[in-house]
Structure formats: C-alpha cells, structure tokens
Design a protein around this motif. Structure first.
Motif, short mmCIF file in Angstrom:
data_model
loop_
_atom_site.label_atom_id
_atom_site.label_comp_id
_atom_site.label_asym_id
_atom_site.label_seq_id
_atom_site.Cartn_x
_atom_site.Cartn_y
_atom_site.Cartn_z
N ASP A 28 40.78 38.15 31.19
CA ASP A 28 39.97 38.55 32.32
C ASP A 28 38.53 38.82 31.87
O ASP A 28 37.57 38.38 32.51
N TYR A 29 38.37 39.54 30.76
CA TYR A 29 37.04 39.82 30.22
C TYR A 29 36.32 38.52 29.85
O TYR A 29 35.13 38.36 30.14
N ARG A 32 35.08 36.86 33.01
CA ARG A 32 33.91 37.57 33.55
C ARG A 32 32.66 37.26 32.74
O ARG A 32 31.58 37.05 33.27
N ASP A 56 35.38 44.81 39.42
CA ASP A 56 36.76 44.41 39.63
C ASP A 56 36.94 43.54 40.87
O ASP A 56 37.88 42.78 40.96
N ASN A 57 36.03 43.64 41.82
CA ASN A 57 36.11 42.81 43.01
C ASN A 57 35.34 41.49 42.81
O ASN A 57 35.07 40.79 43.77
N TRP A 58 34.97 41.18 41.59
CA TRP A 58 34.26 39.97 41.19
C TRP A 58 32.91 39.84 41.87
O TRP A 58 32.44 38.75 42.14
N ALA A 78 36.16 49.91 38.58
CA ALA A 78 36.28 49.13 37.34
C ALA A 78 36.44 50.06 36.15
O ALA A 78 35.99 51.20 36.17
N TYR A 79 37.06 49.56 35.11
CA TYR A 79 37.21 50.30 33.86
C TYR A 79 36.15 49.78 32.91
O TYR A 79 36.26 48.66 32.41
N TYR A 82 36.38 47.39 29.74
CA TYR A 82 36.86 46.02 29.95
C TYR A 82 35.91 45.20 30.82
O TYR A 82 36.20 44.07 31.15
N SER A 83 34.78 45.78 31.22
CA SER A 83 33.84 45.07 32.07
C SER A 83 32.81 44.34 31.21
O SER A 83 32.31 44.88 30.24
#
Length: 105
Positions: A28-29, A32, A56-58, A78-79, A82-83
């Motif tokens: 996922d990271y 992004r 998290d909502n892209w 979001a965390y 991991y962003s």
C-alpha cells in the motif's frame, strides 16, 4: 571514576501485526509513493514549497509544515508512519552524494 547503575537493555516491542498485514501495508505504501511520484509535476505547480501526503481515502493532504501534515493525516484517520509524504521544493538544495566525495589519505 563515577559508578553508574547497569540498566536492562532496551528491547524493541514486536509489532502486533501479522506478516501478511505488514506485507499488505508495504504494498500500500509503495502504491501511494508511486502515485506521489507520478503526480509530482502537477503537485509542485499547484502547491509549491508545501508538504503533501496521500491519505487513507486516497486524497492528497497538503500542509505548510511537516508537523501540520502529520496532524491532518491523523485527523483523516491515516497512520502517519505508513503514509507516503513528500516535500514539494521548487528549488531543492544541491546535495553532494557521499560516495562521490574524494577521500584524502
């Protein structure tokens, strides 16, 4: 000589996540980060010298400082570790790669 008390070594805590969750988080990271790289030119034209992340909502989260960006990420659920975040510098400072520096004996 000053005597000091011996302390117990600090042992890092093991993550509560399973290996599959960690792999999914890394994928996922990576996705992004790829999106941030692909949209870098548009983002820097729209938000010069700002911090940007993909929530998290892209959707893109934009802030003036890194601290403000982390607060906004937490607000949208979001965390932050991991962003994928990026500083959109118009004139980035010149950096000399350490491997290219001449070493003197």
């Amino acid at each position: 000589m000053i005597e000091s008390k011996r302390r117990e070594p600090v042992v890092p805590q093991r993550l509560a996540e399973s290996e599959d969750e960690i792999k999914a988080g890394l994928r996922d990271y990576s996705e992004r980060n790829r999106i941030l790289v692909e949209n870098h030119a548009e983002l820097i034209a729209k938000y010069p010298d700002h911090w940007v992340a993909l929530g998290d909502n892209w959707e893109f989260v934009v802030a003036d400082s890194h601290e403000e960006l982390l607060v906004k990420l937490k607000e949208c659920g979001a965390y932050p570790p991991y962003s994928a975040t990026r500083r959109l510098e118009v004139n980035p400072p010149r950096r000399i790669p350490t491997a290219w520096r001449r070493r003197t004996p």
